[in-house]
Each structure stands twice: as C-alpha cells, then as structure tokens.
Design a protein around this motif. Structure first.
Motif, PDB file in Angstrom:
ATOM      1  N   TYR A 260       0.765  -1.205   0.059  1.00 38.10           N
ATOM      2  CA  TYR A 260      -0.192  -0.002  -0.087  1.00 38.10           C
ATOM      3  C   TYR A 260       0.879   1.241   0.098  1.00 38.10           C
ATOM      4  O   TYR A 260       1.518   1.551   1.019  1.00 38.10           O
ATOM      5  CB  TYR A 260      -0.795  -0.101   1.196  1.00 38.10           C
ATOM      6  N   ASN A 371       2.654  -1.657   4.510  1.00 38.33           N
ATOM      7  CA  ASN A 371       1.741  -0.639   4.934  1.00 38.33           C
ATOM      8  C   ASN A 371       2.389   0.382   5.893  1.00 38.33           C
ATOM      9  O   ASN A 371       3.941   0.333   6.147  1.00 38.33           O
ATOM     10  CB  ASN A 371       0.548  -1.136   6.006  1.00 38.33           C
ATOM     11  N   PHE A 375      -2.136   2.564   9.127  1.00 41.27           N
ATOM     12  CA  PHE A 375      -3.029   1.698   8.360  1.00 41.27           C
ATOM     13  C   PHE A 375      -3.895   0.804   8.908  1.00 41.27           C
ATOM     14  O   PHE A 375      -4.862   0.276   8.225  1.00 41.27           O
ATOM     15  CB  PHE A 375      -2.103   1.402   7.401  1.00 41.27           C
TER      16      PHE A 375
END
Length: 562
Positions: A260, A371, A375
């Motif tokens: 991400y 991440n 998150f």
C-alpha cells in the motif's frame, strides 16, 4: 572461504596437476560454478583469504606465485575481483594465516614464510583501507602453515599449530585486538600443520579436522576431529562410517507481496514523500535473513507483487483516509482515526488480489502486506479454516480460503529488525498453539523451557533463549544491549529434544553473544530454534520450523511424528 552475504563458498587459485591456478569458483550448496571475471589475481598458491562481513567482500593477501616470488598484493572480491592499493602492507609471504575480527571490523594476519623462506612472526591488521603493523606485548613464536579463526562469542581470534625451522607446534594462542595470550588446555592435539579451523556458532566451539606433516619422505596424515572452547580442548569421536540421520527438511514458500503506497497529489509515492524504506529492500533482507539463520533450509520466493497506489485501505467501520486526513495525522496535527484496525475481509475477498484463490490453487503460501503507521495492520495474522491467535485475532469469516495462510504486516517506515520482530511474534504464537499455553516462571513443556526469562521467572536461577522482547539477560522489553550476564542454557537446545540438566548446561551470557543490537538478538534467537529431525517424548517435532512454515501443523502437533 564462505561468503555469508551471497551465501556461497568461494575458492581461488592453488596448485593443480598442471601448475599454479588463477581460477575462481563458487559453491552454493548444490553445485560448483566457475566465475569468469574481467580482472583476477595472478596465479598463486599458499595465499590466505577471509570474508569481511561488515563490508561484504572477500579479502585475499599474498601467496607463492607461479614465478616463485612471494606476493604482497591485496585483492577484494564481491562477485568481481579488484586490486586494492594500500599506503603500507605486509612483506611478501606465503603459508601465512588470516582471520576476520567481526567485532572490530579488521582482518588479522599472522606469520608465514618470506621471500628468503625465513619464518615470520609479525601481526598485521587490515581495515579495508590500509594495512597496519601491530606490536603486541607478546606474540606466538614465528611460524608458518598454522591456522586461525574468529570466536564470535568471545570476540577473540584463536591460533593453533604450525611449524618453524625447529619443528612442529601444538600450542594455542588467542588475540583480543591488543595482545596475544598463550592458552593452557587440559589436553591438546599432537603437533601438526595445515589443519583448517572453523567456529561452530551453535555450540560455541572451534573445530578442526585432520592436518599432517612430512616425516622424511612420508606424509603423516590425521583423520581425527578436535574441538576447542575457552581453556578446554578435547577430541571428538568421528567414526569412519558416520551414523545415519534422517535428512533435515528444506522448506520452499511462495509469497504474495502487496504494497500500500498511495500516489499523492504532488505525484510522489507516499513512501518517497515521507522518506520510508523501499519495500523491495526489506523483502530481500527478510528472505536473506531466514535463509541465513536456517542454514539455507527456509527459502522464500516472491511469486506475485501488487502495488496499491489509489489510496488507503478500508478500516473495519468503513472509514478510509484521504490524503489530507492521513498527512494531518502523520504530522501530529490530528489524532488517528479509531477504530484503527484494517478490514482484512475486504482485502482477503478482493478479486483484485484473489488471495484465497491463489492459496487454494497452491500458487502462494503466505502474504506480506507492506503498510504504514495508522494503516491498521497487525504484525501477523492468520486466515483460513480453524485459524488461531497469531499475535492477533484471526481474520473472521466470510472467506473462501481452504487452507491456513499467514498474513504478515511489515512497515517500510521501519527497518529490517522490526520486520523480523513480527516473525518472532508469529513464532511465539505458533509454539503457544502447539503446546496449548505459555507462561513465564514455569517449565511445564519445552516451549516454556526455550522461552524462559530469568527476570520474569523468580523461581529460576537461569534463562532459556528468551523471547522476542526479552533476551535471556533482559530486565525489560527490548533490553538487547544489556551487558550484565545471566546463566542461560540456550546453547543446549542444539541437542533438542535431548536437553541436559540446566544446573550443568547453563553458562553466563550477555549481549555480546548477539553483538548487543536488536537484529543480532533476533538472529541469535532464531538460530537456536530447535531444528532436529527427531521427535521427542512429548510427540512434538524436534524441528520447530515445521510449525513456523506450515501453521496448520500446530493444530495437530503430533502429525509430523507419525
């Protein structure tokens, strides 16, 4: 010489049937491969070569050339050879010995034969830039054809054997970076030369096999193995026909990497904007770590990678950060959203990822989701049938996974020590499932024996190997730099499941055993995880890595023993 960075043995030169050699070969535990480089040291024999683990290069010095000269050149190799020019250097020599001092980051050279075949007794150190002659208060007698290795537990170089014009040596010396000290042992090998010394990290001892010498025209050879630890030297029985052992299993695990990393309105990736680490570097370091600590047994392969750039993941209440909201949180202007937890069901069931489909088809064994802070990802979690506590609650249904799949949550904002730390908690949760529970100040089963911490166990005089937060001598969380020793029987776990009495096997240990840093301790801890092929009386596999790589086995711990 072993290159611990590239995980292969490197061989250069020597004397072959056709004369002096200058070829380079590498061995990766499967096959030998000749390496052809644009530049290479000249042909030679009787040189010395060691691996500098701080700079990740092999260092070669000296040797006997094909023309009969004694060489004084320095070369380094990291897949490519290059010569190093230094302001000063040892005189040309051969049959010398070198060892790499990991703690001080220097190559140490001692002795050899010079261009007039005079025996040398000088000590030199090389730091990657220059050679420096050392004048210790005392030194071993001059010699050649001896051998040295580095004891990383005690931070000393150990020298044994060799020869001078008067005959063979059978003495033992240690060098601590300041001076040499002769060591008196309870027994000692017979005089000899040309025996390679290696340090056994698991049992904290130095080993050598064989060696020999010429007696008139007869070559005397030895086929015995000796071990040395501190002031004890003893012969190890090695029968000509070795006992047959069950082969230790090798694990190959396929990983799906999801990242991400939203693209911001300024066109930058979030990770670049905030100066985070590159996920690919952390992935490589993680796979290298587990290959290294398992001796090449655990091999991770990245088979899929998906980078999510269109925003932040959805949380369990449906909330999703915007760019403005997230940057305000990360900059401390606003508090983070609560609840923080990410919605794993959205991710697991996303057709874009097809996690369960890939798992059910056998295409992947694990998922690593990179991440950032807030998150909402756990360090590790499990998805699949009968999933259990994995340092976090398992992913709730619905999902279509028909096998257990670990989902790791490393953060590029942090470094490799944090990423490996997550796997440590995964191990703790797995072994707790295997044995049913886990407490300190108790040794009801072998996992509690392994993870015992003296500071948390007032009824015990010793520690085991500690846990992920507490090293054996730790007094609080993350106490990885504690230099105060405690008794620990961690080294006895190399014999698992045949453990001895801690009153006899426990010995003092402090942070020097893991270089007094976080990643060093994690490597120490994972290296001591039992990895023997046998099963114990408790019907649990003697190789705990089986449960680490296949979490479903923790639901039926006796299955590997049947």
């Amino acid at each position: 010489m072993y290159d611990s960075n590239r995980r292969r043995v490197v061989l250069f030169g020597g004397l072959g049937a056709g004369g002096y050699l200058s070829d380079t070969w590498e061995y990766d535990s499967t096959t030998w491969l000749q390496v052809n480089t644009a530049v290479s040291p000249p042909r030679r024999d009787s040189h010395a070569m060691v691996f500098d683990s701080r700079r990740n290069v092999a260092v070669l010095f000296g040797g006997y050339s094909s023309t009969g000269s004694r060489l004084d050149d320095t070369w380094e190799y990291n897949g490519t050879w290059y010569q190093v020019t230094t302001p000063q250097r040892p005189s040309g020599r051969y049959h010398h010995s070198m060892a790499y001092d990991e703690q001080r980051g220097v190559v140490v050279l001692f002795g050899g034969l010079d261009s007039d075949d005079m025996v040398l007794g000088d000590t030199w150190e090389y730091d990657g830039s220059t050679w420096r002659k050392v004048i210790p208060a005392q030194s071993p007698p001059a010699r050649h054809n001896h051998n040295m290795t580095y004891d990383s537990t005690r931070g000393v170089i150990v020298l044994f054997g060799g020869e001078d014009e008067n005959g063979l040596f059978t003495d033992t010396w240690e060098y601590d970076g300041t001076t040499w000290q002769q060591i008196t042992t309870t027994q000692t090998p017979s005089p000899r030369k040309e025996m390679p010394l290696v340090f056994d990290q698991q049992k904290n001892r130095i080993l050598f096999f064989g060696g020999g010498y010429w007696k008139n025209s007869d070559l005397i050879r030895f086929n015995e193995t000796w071990a040395y630890t501190a002031t004890l030297s003893y012969q190890v029985s090695m029968p000509l026909i070795m006992r047959s052992y069950m082969p230790v299993e090798t694990f190959h695990r396929k990983v799906y990497v999801i990242v991400y990393d939203p693209i911001l309105s300024n066109g930058q990736y979030l990770s670049n904007y905030l100066g985070w680490n590159d996920y690919s570097d952390l992935t490589r370091e993680t796979t290298d770590f587990f290959r290294r600590v398992t001796g090449g047994r655990l091999n991770y392969t990245i088979v899929y990678t998906t980078i999510v750039t269109d925003g932040w993941p959805v949380k369990i209440d449906g909330f999703r950060y915007t760019e403005e909201e997230y940057l305000a949180v990360i900059n401390g202007q606003n508090p983070p959203h609560t609840p923080d937890t990410v919605d794993y069901n959205v991710i697991v069931n996303s057709p874009n990822f097809d996690i369960c489909g890939k798992a059910n088809r056998g295409e992947i064994d694990e998922v690593w989701i990179y991440n950032g802070p807030y998150f909402g990802f756990y360090e590790s979690t499990l998805v699949g049938p009968d999933a259990y506590w994995y340092n976090s609650p398992p992913v709730p249904e619905p999902y279509d996974c028909n096998r257990l799949i670990p989902i790791m949550g490393p953060s590029p904002e942090r470094h490799i020590d944090s990423a490996i730390h997550n796997f440590g908690h995964r191990t703790e949760a797995t072994m707790t499932q295997v044995y049913g529970d886990w407490q300190q100040n108790r040794t009801a089963h072998n996992w509690e024996r392994f993870a015992l911490v003296k500071a948390l166990s007032p009824d015990y005089f010793y520690s085991g190997c500690g846990n992920v937060h507490y090293p054996p001598n730790g007094n609080n969380d993350y106490d990885y730099t504690n230099s105060i020793p405690v008794l620990s029987n961690c080294d006895d776990f190399v014999n698992y499941p045949n453990l001895g009495d801690p009153a006899e096997t426990a010995k003092p240990i402090d942070c020097s055993a893991w270089s007094c840093n976080w990643i060093g301790y994690l490597e120490y801890w994972f290296r001591h995880l039992p990895s023997n092929a046998s099963c114990g009386p408790d019907k649990v596999a003697g190789d705990w890595w089986k449960y680490f790589v296949e979490p479903a086995l923790a639901l039926d711990p006796a299955a590997p023993c049947q």
